[in-house]
Write an enzyme that holds these catalytic residues in place. Structure first.
Site, PDB file in Angstrom:
ATOM      1  N   SER A 106      -0.721   3.708  -1.155  1.00 27.37           N
ATOM      2  CA  SER A 106       0.099   3.962  -3.278  1.00 27.37           C
ATOM      3  C   SER A 106      -0.425   2.917  -3.926  1.00 27.37           C
ATOM      4  O   SER A 106       1.093   1.835  -3.850  1.00 27.37           O
ATOM      5  CB  SER A 106       1.322   2.896  -1.706  1.00 27.37           C
ATOM      6  OG  SER A 106       1.428   3.867  -0.997  1.00 27.37           O
ATOM      7  N   ARG A 126      -5.132   1.851 -11.393  1.00 29.25           N
ATOM      8  CA  ARG A 126      -4.980   0.356 -11.145  1.00 29.25           C
ATOM      9  C   ARG A 126      -4.554   0.096 -10.486  1.00 29.25           C
ATOM     10  O   ARG A 126      -3.754   0.676  -9.345  1.00 29.25           O
ATOM     11  CB  ARG A 126      -4.077  -0.261 -12.764  1.00 29.25           C
ATOM     12  CG  ARG A 126      -2.510   0.375 -12.475  1.00 29.25           C
ATOM     13  CD  ARG A 126      -1.545  -0.089 -13.915  1.00 29.25           C
ATOM     14  NE  ARG A 126      -0.313   0.854 -13.516  1.00 29.25           N
ATOM     15  CZ  ARG A 126      -0.402   1.941 -13.858  1.00 29.25           C
ATOM     16  NH1 ARG A 126      -1.530   2.730 -14.683  1.00 29.25           N
ATOM     17  NH2 ARG A 126       1.008   1.984 -13.246  1.00 29.25           N
ATOM     18  N   ASP A 184       2.087   7.123  -0.437  1.00 29.55           N
ATOM     19  CA  ASP A 184       3.803   7.226  -0.121  1.00 29.55           C
ATOM     20  C   ASP A 184       4.552   8.394  -0.612  1.00 29.55           C
ATOM     21  O   ASP A 184       5.304   8.621   1.107  1.00 29.55           O
ATOM     22  CB  ASP A 184       3.998   5.672   0.205  1.00 29.55           C
ATOM     23  CG  ASP A 184       3.556   5.291  -1.117  1.00 29.55           C
ATOM     24  OD1 ASP A 184       3.591   5.406  -2.272  1.00 29.55           O
ATOM     25  OD2 ASP A 184       4.355   4.253  -0.701  1.00 29.55           O
TER      26      ASP A 184
END
Ligand code: BGC
Length: 489
Positions: free
Chosen positions: A151, A166, A204
């Site tokens: 996630s 990132r 997610d």
């Protein structure tokens, strides 16, 4: 009203986000959707996921799923029964802090693979041993298919391939950025000789959407999956021909027959340039002191990881200059130096839920929470009420911002013009535990003219519990080309 309550109300007012501002933000969000669909590297990433169909509840089989996304790592096996139901066995492991920030990515992924190994030994030992015995001449079909819920923002290149853009939510392992996270996990799994194939890479929110679609009764597939937890984000069903940047993205082949694809919005970075987001001095301080200043600016105003910290900064301000926890009626109130109120991240978002829930006349629950969480004894009624006023305002603003993202997606996709009910699956600690978050979000949706009161019936929002695990299993299934699917809308 006492001077303290007046001050608390004044601070709370800084978190007001009136209807005009909501509407202006919706417009900006719609603009950023178009930008994100047409070019790489936009503020709103709008990441193609290569998932082009959603489940209809008849899918069957045993799948593994792992979930790395916040403070915990979850390993689960999911048995899809094929009748909208499933059974799930899971282990939850806290991720050692040192692996989240300093260590190398190899260390982190080996740690994850070891958890998968012990899960298999405990819960699927027979299957596992049999696999191991056959390992020498192991065939593809002998492997467990695993859905990897990861996630964080990933540039997805295929159903089980994607490079990390990132880190967010307190993770920071620089050597992982730019690497294929599925390959990192598969390498660690292979190093331990586990009979597991990483079949799908799943955000997610995408998992939440898939799981909701699997479990929700009726014919309508789910349209949007959203997380309001440690972080925040949404994924939704988009028409392929609107994803104009697709032609410029290097990717593996995918099924185009449905004409649709789930897009991971990565809305945590909506309006990083702060053209429409509110920006109090507390927001500014939180951002400056964070490990990623200037990034995830929407998330920093909406999600669980940050709301507690905003509250802490506001309460500290009230305490230091304006008399909180030292009013005349609470001359005994005492804030010890060791109180978490003085520590960055010292207030957990669960405190906001707790404070909101207290309907007692003398704020008994708030007072005892102040004692347990912040070591503050003898808080007065006004102290407790001030905390409630400020905490409510922070959560209310977060919920209203959540409504900005949801309504903008509904408007931009034309979803409100169809006759169908629009189904939305949500998950995360704020929707699950904060007593008013969902109703405040609904209230703000109504204030967006294109949604209006009609949205109450048209938009169905339901919790998709354990969505990310089940959803990952479902995508692993799609990836292994089994089961029945239906077009995504
Ligand atoms: C991540 C998203 C994720 C969200 C909710 C954000 O910080 O960037 O990828 O979906 O948190 O967990």
């Amino acid at each position: 009203m006492s001077a303290l309550l007046e001050e608390a109300t004044r601070i709370a007012a800084q978190f007001d986000y009136p209807p005009e501002q909501v509407q202006r933000a919706v417009k900006e969000y719609i603009r950023e959707i178009d930008e994100g669909l047409s070019e790489e590297g936009a503020t709103l990433s709008q990441i193609p996921t290569f998932v082009t169909s959603v489940p209809n509840g008849t899918e069957k089989g045993l799948y593994l799923a792992v979930d790395l996304g916040g403070t915990n790592f979850r390993v689960c096996s999911i048995d899809l029964h094929g009748n909208n139901t499933f059974s799930l066995t899971q282990a939850k492991i806290m991720i050692p802090r040192e692996l989240m920030t300093s260590g190398s990515s190899k260390e982190l992924f080996l740690f994850l693979a070891r958890q998968i190994e012990s899960f298999l030994r405990i819960h699927h030992n027979e299957h596992f041993e049999a696999h191991l015995r056959r390992m020498v001449e192991a065939k593809e079909e002998d492997l467990f298919d695993l859905g990897f819920t990861f996630s964080f923002p990933v540039r997805q290149l295929g159903i089980n391939k994607g490079t990390l853009i990132r880190w967010t939510k307190g993770f920071d392992i620089p050597d992982a950025v730019g690497q294929d996270v599925c390959a990192l996990l598969q390498d660690a799994i292979d190093e331990l000789n586990l009979p597991v194939r990483v079949a799908a890479l799943v955000n997610d929110t995408v998992g939440t959407l898939m799981a909701r679609s699997y479990t929700s009764p009726g014919e309508t597939g789910t349209f949007l999956g959203a997380i309001f937890g440690t972080g925040t984000n949404g994924a939704y069903v988009e028409k392929l021909d609107r994803v104009t940047k697709m032609g410029n993205i290097e990717h593996s082949d995918y099924d185009k027959s449905t004409g649709e694809m789930i897009i991971n919005a990565e809305w945590g970075s909506f309006d990083n340039h702060l053209s429409v987001l509110p920006n109090t001095k507390y927001d500014q301080q939180l951002d400056t002191d964070s490990i990623n200043p200037g990034i995830q600016m929407f998330e920093k105003r909406v999600s669980g990881m940050f709301l507690g910290e905003i509250l802490r900064l506001a309460l500290l301000d009230l305490h230091e200059s304006l008399g909180l926890f030292k009013s005349s009626t609470s001359s005994n109130a005492f804030v010890p130096k060791s109180s978490q109120i003085y520590r960055q991240w010292g207030i957990d978002t669960s405190l906001l839920s707790l404070v909101e829930a207290d309907k007692t006349k003398n704020f008994e629950q708030i007072k005892s929470a102040l004692k347990d969480h912040l070591k503050i004894e003898h808080a007065s009624d006004d102290d407790a009420k001030s905390v409630q006023i400020v905490a409510h305002a922070i959560a209310k603003r977060a919920a209203r911002l959540g409504a900005v993202a949801i309504s903008a997606i509904l408007i931009s996709t034309g979803k409100l013009q169809t006759d169908d009910v629009v189904d939305i699956g949500v998950d995360g600690s704020l929707v699950e535990y904060h007593p008013s978050f969902s109703s405040l979000l609904r209230e703000a949706l109504r204030e967006v003219p294109e949604v209006g009161a009609a949205g109450d019936k048209k938009i169905r929002i339901g919790i998709s519990k354990d969505g990310s695990g089940v959803g990952a299993a479902l995508i692993a299934l799609v990836a292994s080309k089994e089961g029945t699917q239906r077009p995504v809308s």
